[in-house]
Design a protein around this motif. Sequence first.
Motif, PDB file in Angstrom:
ATOM      1  N   GLU A  60       0.617  -1.072   0.288  1.00  0.00           N
ATOM      2  CA  GLU A  60       0.045  -0.007  -0.034  1.00  0.00           C
ATOM      3  C   GLU A  60       0.681   1.130   0.093  1.00  0.00           C
ATOM      4  O   GLU A  60       0.817   2.070  -0.669  1.00  0.00           O
ATOM      5  N   LEU A  61       2.393   1.062   1.161  1.00  0.00           N
ATOM      6  CA  LEU A  61       2.917   2.196   1.195  1.00  0.00           C
ATOM      7  C   LEU A  61       3.568   2.847  -0.726  1.00  0.00           C
ATOM      8  O   LEU A  61       3.639   4.013  -1.069  1.00  0.00           O
ATOM      9  N   LEU A  62       4.222   1.449  -1.280  1.00  0.00           N
ATOM     10  CA  LEU A  62       4.533   1.617  -2.659  1.00  0.00           C
ATOM     11  C   LEU A  62       3.292   2.173  -3.372  1.00  0.00           C
ATOM     12  O   LEU A  62       3.601   3.113  -4.626  1.00  0.00           O
ATOM     13  N   GLN A  63       2.220   1.662  -3.675  1.00  0.00           N
ATOM     14  CA  GLN A  63       1.068   2.078  -3.846  1.00  0.00           C
ATOM     15  C   GLN A  63       1.177   3.502  -4.069  1.00  0.00           C
ATOM     16  O   GLN A  63       1.018   4.503  -5.436  1.00  0.00           O
ATOM     17  N   GLU A  64       1.230   4.535  -2.891  1.00  0.00           N
ATOM     18  CA  GLU A  64       0.394   6.265  -2.719  1.00  0.00           C
ATOM     19  C   GLU A  64       2.040   6.651  -2.949  1.00  0.00           C
ATOM     20  O   GLU A  64       1.335   8.043  -3.811  1.00  0.00           O
ATOM     21  N   HIS A  65       3.330   5.950  -2.894  1.00  0.00           N
ATOM     22  CA  HIS A  65       4.492   6.253  -3.498  1.00  0.00           C
ATOM     23  C   HIS A  65       4.236   6.773  -5.004  1.00  0.00           C
ATOM     24  O   HIS A  65       4.269   8.224  -4.999  1.00  0.00           O
ATOM     25  N   MET A  66       3.948   5.779  -5.679  1.00  0.00           N
ATOM     26  CA  MET A  66       3.543   5.396  -6.920  1.00  0.00           C
ATOM     27  C   MET A  66       2.686   6.448  -7.614  1.00  0.00           C
ATOM     28  O   MET A  66       3.312   7.228  -8.313  1.00  0.00           O
ATOM     29  N   VAL A  67       1.523   6.447  -6.990  1.00  0.00           N
ATOM     30  CA  VAL A  67       0.515   7.645  -7.323  1.00  0.00           C
ATOM     31  C   VAL A  67       0.981   8.624  -7.124  1.00  0.00           C
ATOM     32  O   VAL A  67       0.160   9.813  -7.665  1.00  0.00           O
ATOM     33  N   ALA A  68       1.462   9.586  -6.209  1.00  0.00           N
ATOM     34  CA  ALA A  68       2.134  10.733  -5.896  1.00  0.00           C
ATOM     35  C   ALA A  68       2.678  10.818  -6.733  1.00  0.00           C
ATOM     36  O   ALA A  68       2.874  12.234  -7.395  1.00  0.00           O
ATOM     37  N   ALA A  69       3.646  10.266  -7.603  1.00  0.00           N
ATOM     38  CA  ALA A  69       4.830  10.384  -8.407  1.00  0.00           C
ATOM     39  C   ALA A  69       4.077  10.472  -9.111  1.00  0.00           C
ATOM     40  O   ALA A  69       4.509  11.737 -10.167  1.00  0.00           O
ATOM     41  N   LEU A  70       2.898   9.453  -9.681  1.00  0.00           N
ATOM     42  CA  LEU A  70       2.358  10.197 -11.077  1.00  0.00           C
ATOM     43  C   LEU A  70       1.876  11.445 -11.106  1.00  0.00           C
ATOM     44  O   LEU A  70       2.079  12.105 -11.870  1.00  0.00           O
ATOM     45  N   ALA A  71       1.154  11.752 -10.283  1.00  0.00           N
ATOM     46  CA  ALA A  71       0.215  13.002  -9.525  1.00  0.00           C
ATOM     47  C   ALA A  71       1.294  14.256  -9.906  1.00  0.00           C
ATOM     48  O   ALA A  71       0.904  15.394 -10.348  1.00  0.00           O
ATOM     49  N   ALA A  72       3.116  14.297  -9.622  1.00  0.00           N
ATOM     50  CA  ALA A  72       3.414  15.544  -8.923  1.00  0.00           C
ATOM     51  C   ALA A  72       4.588  15.174 -10.684  1.00  0.00           C
ATOM     52  O   ALA A  72       5.205  16.687 -10.795  1.00  0.00           O
ATOM     53  N   ALA A  73       4.102  14.523 -11.360  1.00  0.00           N
ATOM     54  CA  ALA A  73       4.949  14.541 -13.093  1.00  0.00           C
ATOM     55  C   ALA A  73       4.172  16.038 -13.798  1.00  0.00           C
ATOM     56  O   ALA A  73       2.955  16.181 -13.813  1.00  0.00           O
ATOM     57  N   PRO A  74       4.935  16.797 -14.540  1.00  0.00           N
ATOM     58  CA  PRO A  74       5.241  18.201 -15.001  1.00  0.00           C
ATOM     59  C   PRO A  74       3.498  17.913 -15.782  1.00  0.00           C
ATOM     60  O   PRO A  74       3.672  17.074 -16.555  1.00  0.00           O
ATOM     61  N   SER A  75       2.386  18.580 -16.392  1.00  0.00           N
ATOM     62  CA  SER A  75       1.253  18.145 -16.243  1.00  0.00           C
ATOM     63  C   SER A  75       1.421  18.420 -17.873  1.00  0.00           C
ATOM     64  O   SER A  75       0.438  17.673 -18.654  1.00  0.00           O
ATOM     65  N   ASP A  76       2.487  18.886 -18.685  1.00  0.00           N
ATOM     66  CA  ASP A  76       2.710  18.612 -20.021  1.00  0.00           C
ATOM     67  C   ASP A  76       3.509  17.142 -20.641  1.00  0.00           C
ATOM     68  O   ASP A  76       3.585  17.271 -21.634  1.00  0.00           O
ATOM     69  N   ALA A  77       3.619  17.047 -19.516  1.00  0.00           N
ATOM     70  CA  ALA A  77       4.343  15.026 -20.308  1.00  0.00           C
ATOM     71  C   ALA A  77       2.856  14.024 -19.975  1.00  0.00           C
ATOM     72  O   ALA A  77       2.087  14.485 -20.206  1.00  0.00           O
ATOM     73  N   THR A  78       3.893  13.512 -21.384  1.00  0.00           N
ATOM     74  CA  THR A  78       3.409  12.372 -21.895  1.00  0.00           C
ATOM     75  C   THR A  78       3.083  11.557 -21.138  1.00  0.00           C
ATOM     76  O   THR A  78       3.242  11.524 -20.080  1.00  0.00           O
ATOM     77  N   PRO A  79       1.709  10.555 -21.231  1.00  0.00           N
ATOM     78  CA  PRO A  79       1.435  10.133 -20.300  1.00  0.00           C
ATOM     79  C   PRO A  79       1.964   8.813 -19.762  1.00  0.00           C
ATOM     80  O   PRO A  79       2.812   8.598 -18.868  1.00  0.00           O
TER      81      PRO A  79
END
Lengths: 186, 186
Positions: A60-79
């Motif tokens: 669960e911690l790994l998931q939260e961390h990966m989801v947070a990193a995804l959200a923090a990626a620059p808004s113009d980053a490709t998928p």
Amino acid sequence: MGRWEPDAAGRLREAAMALYAERGYDGTTVAEIADRAGVTARTFFRHFADKREVLFAGSELLQEHMVAALAAAPSDATPMTAMTTAVLASADFFDDIRREYSRRRAAVITSTPELRERELIKMATLTTALTEGLLARGVPPDIAALAAETGVAVFRVAFERWINAPDDVPIIDVLQTTLKNLAGLT
Amino acid sequence: MGRWEPDAAGRLREAAMALYAERGYDGTTVAEIADRAGVTARTFFRHFADKREVLFAGSELLQEHMVAALAAAPSDATPMTAMTTAVLASADFFDDIRREYSRRRAAVITSTPELRERELIKMATLTTALTEGLLARGVPPDIAALAAETGVAVFRVAFERWINAPDDVPIIDVLQTTLKNLAGLT
């Protein structure tokens, strides 16, 4: 006993892993894990719902961390760039100390069908969470699902390779090689 | 009863699906499925191990078919080209008649945790089988695992999209679009 236990969770995890290796997962009880860790069963249940969750609380911690990193990626980053950020962020969890634990954990999981199923569910849950993270970034549903499935595939393949790699190979290198292999494949 | 039943398996599948929709998976018994299909429980067990396998017997055929397509790909095909052959071969299973069945099956699986787990296991087994197929073609282990995971990811995303698509969209189109999306992602 009963008083505050510094890093009781860490000791419980170590104790569980040792007992699972010695007696098998099915042959180990919560009471034995607590006993080996030098705490009461009550302390065990303050940290983990059951003997299975000792192995999966980290997911669960790994998931939260990966989801947070995804959200923090620059808004113009490709998928896929955003997904790559999330995949590489998993490296924060798996340093050299964690590798030996990860190897032993993988051995227990591989040898117990119930745990293999649980691991599949955790990976499916991670895929869903990353899909939702991509949707929140405005990625269309079909692309979001595909990018999340692909990202989790890279993580799984790299993680498996890392636990079987020599001790001086950091997981970030294996993740990057696997991402390069993916780009080369398609 | 007791005599040879033409397409008893097909009728049992239809009966099971109708009952799962009406009463829920947990609320349906093998005896009720056999009764609805107009056969004996003994006939049921000649075709399926239990009420769960009614939903999953097709998964093994799909796997055999995809693995055979992979093996039949030209020997100089790249790992991903060979994998693409296997992924596109899945279209042979899912014609328009099968779509309605697939939709109802997906609804039952989504609503029952035990079945969701079983589906995850079947997909993991498919991934392993395709990895082995790639290894047999001389593909290095890391690439084989990654190509198989990626191929199954494409199949899953496309299948999910297909059952939610309008009735005139054949699965082969959705598979090809998803493969194109993958190439565009990476």
